[in-house]
Design a protein around this motif. Sequence first.
Motif, PDB file in Angstrom:
ATOM      1  N   ALA A 294      32.097  30.839  35.838  1.00 41.79           N
ATOM      2  CA  ALA A 294      32.397  32.165  36.260  1.00 41.79           C
ATOM      3  C   ALA A 294      33.729  32.254  36.861  1.00 41.79           C
ATOM      4  O   ALA A 294      34.026  31.386  37.817  1.00 41.79           O
ATOM      5  CB  ALA A 294      31.326  32.712  37.023  1.00 41.79           C
ATOM      6  N   LEU A 295      34.639  33.172  36.130  1.00 40.19           N
ATOM      7  CA  LEU A 295      35.906  33.386  36.760  1.00 40.19           C
ATOM      8  C   LEU A 295      35.794  34.672  37.685  1.00 40.19           C
ATOM      9  O   LEU A 295      35.452  35.820  37.168  1.00 40.19           O
ATOM     10  CB  LEU A 295      36.881  33.629  35.674  1.00 40.19           C
ATOM     11  N   LYS A 296      36.213  34.438  38.858  1.00 43.42           N
ATOM     12  CA  LYS A 296      36.334  35.840  39.692  1.00 43.42           C
ATOM     13  C   LYS A 296      37.771  35.881  39.843  1.00 43.42           C
ATOM     14  O   LYS A 296      38.565  34.911  40.678  1.00 43.42           O
ATOM     15  CB  LYS A 296      35.634  35.505  40.973  1.00 43.42           C
ATOM     16  N   GLU A 297      38.495  36.917  39.752  1.00 42.03           N
ATOM     17  CA  GLU A 297      39.979  37.250  39.560  1.00 42.03           C
ATOM     18  C   GLU A 297      40.287  37.512  41.260  1.00 42.03           C
ATOM     19  O   GLU A 297      39.344  38.075  41.937  1.00 42.03           O
ATOM     20  CB  GLU A 297      40.302  38.495  38.948  1.00 42.03           C
ATOM     21  N   LYS A 298      41.373  37.137  41.738  1.00 41.58           N
ATOM     22  CA  LYS A 298      41.923  37.329  42.949  1.00 41.58           C
ATOM     23  C   LYS A 298      42.424  38.744  43.029  1.00 41.58           C
ATOM     24  O   LYS A 298      42.989  39.328  42.257  1.00 41.58           O
ATOM     25  CB  LYS A 298      42.706  36.257  43.559  1.00 41.58           C
ATOM     26  N   PRO A 299      42.666  39.382  44.218  1.00 39.85           N
ATOM     27  CA  PRO A 299      43.240  40.521  44.142  1.00 39.85           C
ATOM     28  C   PRO A 299      44.693  40.970  43.505  1.00 39.85           C
ATOM     29  O   PRO A 299      44.878  41.808  42.889  1.00 39.85           O
ATOM     30  CB  PRO A 299      43.358  41.035  45.819  1.00 39.85           C
ATOM     31  N   HIS A 300      45.503  39.926  43.513  1.00 42.55           N
ATOM     32  CA  HIS A 300      46.816  40.026  42.891  1.00 42.55           C
ATOM     33  C   HIS A 300      46.789  38.930  41.930  1.00 42.55           C
ATOM     34  O   HIS A 300      46.824  37.780  42.145  1.00 42.55           O
ATOM     35  CB  HIS A 300      47.858  39.842  44.008  1.00 42.55           C
ATOM     36  N   ASN A 301      46.671  39.368  40.502  1.00 44.07           N
ATOM     37  CA  ASN A 301      46.604  38.505  39.622  1.00 44.07           C
ATOM     38  C   ASN A 301      47.388  38.681  38.229  1.00 44.07           C
ATOM     39  O   ASN A 301      48.096  39.959  38.293  1.00 44.07           O
ATOM     40  CB  ASN A 301      45.243  38.099  38.886  1.00 44.07           C
ATOM     41  N   LYS A 302      47.552  37.902  37.275  1.00 39.69           N
ATOM     42  CA  LYS A 302      48.205  38.115  36.223  1.00 39.69           C
ATOM     43  C   LYS A 302      49.953  38.705  36.529  1.00 39.69           C
ATOM     44  O   LYS A 302      50.483  37.654  37.379  1.00 39.69           O
ATOM     45  CB  LYS A 302      47.971  39.171  35.093  1.00 39.69           C
ATOM     46  N   LEU A 303      50.464  39.590  36.021  1.00 41.39           N
ATOM     47  CA  LEU A 303      51.770  39.865  36.194  1.00 41.39           C
ATOM     48  C   LEU A 303      52.227  40.260  37.843  1.00 41.39           C
ATOM     49  O   LEU A 303      53.129  40.279  38.173  1.00 41.39           O
ATOM     50  CB  LEU A 303      52.342  41.154  35.180  1.00 41.39           C
ATOM     51  N   GLU A 304      50.982  40.583  38.501  1.00 30.31           N
ATOM     52  CA  GLU A 304      51.455  40.785  39.872  1.00 30.31           C
ATOM     53  C   GLU A 304      50.872  39.567  40.803  1.00 30.31           C
ATOM     54  O   GLU A 304      50.624  40.006  41.874  1.00 30.31           O
ATOM     55  CB  GLU A 304      50.346  42.129  40.329  1.00 30.31           C
ATOM     56  N   SER A 305      50.757  38.497  40.253  1.00 28.73           N
ATOM     57  CA  SER A 305      50.390  37.319  40.894  1.00 28.73           C
ATOM     58  C   SER A 305      51.407  36.935  42.096  1.00 28.73           C
ATOM     59  O   SER A 305      52.582  37.086  41.807  1.00 28.73           O
ATOM     60  CB  SER A 305      50.082  36.151  39.975  1.00 28.73           C
ATOM     61  N   ILE A 306      50.772  36.552  43.341  1.00 32.23           N
ATOM     62  CA  ILE A 306      51.743  35.868  44.508  1.00 32.23           C
ATOM     63  C   ILE A 306      52.119  34.615  44.146  1.00 32.23           C
ATOM     64  O   ILE A 306      51.544  33.722  43.751  1.00 32.23           O
ATOM     65  CB  ILE A 306      50.971  36.239  45.601  1.00 32.23           C
ATOM     66  N   CYS A 307      53.463  34.619  44.498  1.00 29.82           N
ATOM     67  CA  CYS A 307      54.196  33.414  44.203  1.00 29.82           C
ATOM     68  C   CYS A 307      53.780  32.229  44.988  1.00 29.82           C
ATOM     69  O   CYS A 307      53.245  32.493  46.210  1.00 29.82           O
ATOM     70  CB  CYS A 307      55.694  33.362  44.328  1.00 29.82           C
ATOM     71  N   CYS A 308      53.533  30.960  44.747  1.00 30.24           N
ATOM     72  CA  CYS A 308      53.041  29.875  45.521  1.00 30.24           C
ATOM     73  C   CYS A 308      54.067  29.411  46.583  1.00 30.24           C
ATOM     74  O   CYS A 308      53.695  28.742  47.481  1.00 30.24           O
ATOM     75  CB  CYS A 308      52.675  28.817  44.616  1.00 30.24           C
TER      76      CYS A 308
END
Length: 378
Positions: A294-308
């Motif tokens: 099951a995939l649970k998306e984090k608040p900021h994902n895809k194009l708005e993902s936070i840099c590592c």
Amino acid sequence: MKIAHILNELKESIILCNRCRCGFCRSRCPTYLASHIESLGARGRNLLALALLEEYILPSKTLADRFFTCTMCGYCREICPLQVDTVKIVQKIRTYLIAEGLYNSNIRELRENIMNYYNPYGKPIKDKTTWAGSIQFYKGGKTLLFGGCVYSFQDPGVLQITAQLLLKAGVKLNYLPNEPCCGYPLLCLGFQEEFEDIAKKNTELLLKAGVEEIVANCPACVETLKQYSEHVGKAHFKVLHITEYLKELIERGQIQLSYTIPLEVTYHDPCHLTRYLKKYEEPRKIIRSIPGVALKEKPHNKLESICCGGGGGILVTNPKMALQISDILLQDLLETGVSTVVTACPTCKRNIETITKLRKAKMTCIDIVELVKKAIKV
């Protein structure tokens, strides 16, 4: 070297940013969020670029720090209403600063390692291919697995799994026992001439090997290899990230996901894979195709993902800030409440592992090919 010559094609964009001053980029610029210093954000760097272009300021070590302390994550470019390419502006100014000799000893060492040892770590090239020793590749195969420096030296198990998956799927997979660095660190840090030299040599090597298609696990390698055609006209080989390739193999039934894995995960989008290559649905389709996961998306994902906090050479230029950025990402990951993070980039995986261990967070990070392996019959 004149800064006006370097920035001439980007002058209009720099002026546009300074006229607009909207600041949308500040909402997710990782170095700004970590520092809250205007000159360490995308908008601030464009203001400095204009001042440099109009000779209100002179090049200095302080100025260099502002431009070398950038992860080049591409969020600023993604959100900009005027489509100002701040990533390219930073890269061009880095080229100027390199020519002026305004870079530290860590950057100098990295350059020398790549030019002399064909990897950023300064290790013998034979050590880079140790992981491939027991794998029967197809010499002369048209599809090449490009391991990349980070995976080869720091996470070779992922490459072994990748090779096993592709070979099991019937791919006549080739691998170069003398694989060089793709040149990404040189390109992003501003060593333009050195990068073009490596791109030409690597293209000759790949064409000589009869390569028509390249598959790589590292998003930075993929994005860099794709740029070869801009610098070397005959670099016409196709370059794919492993998530693109695996998705197609799974959909065609060449890789069968037989085992159910009762696991809830979140996925971290690497900057190069998501904002540069626009590949964010492919990994999600792979994850969702695995029974039980099951995939649970984090608040900021895809194009708005936070840099590592690992891109753009910042691990070399400002490791302290890189860690601060990783901390911001960790908070985003923790909000999901899950204990397993899946990603598809060696630097992202390493940074997430580092910060979770440092903060004693109960979280494990795995590469997407490691997840796929769990679901197939070996």
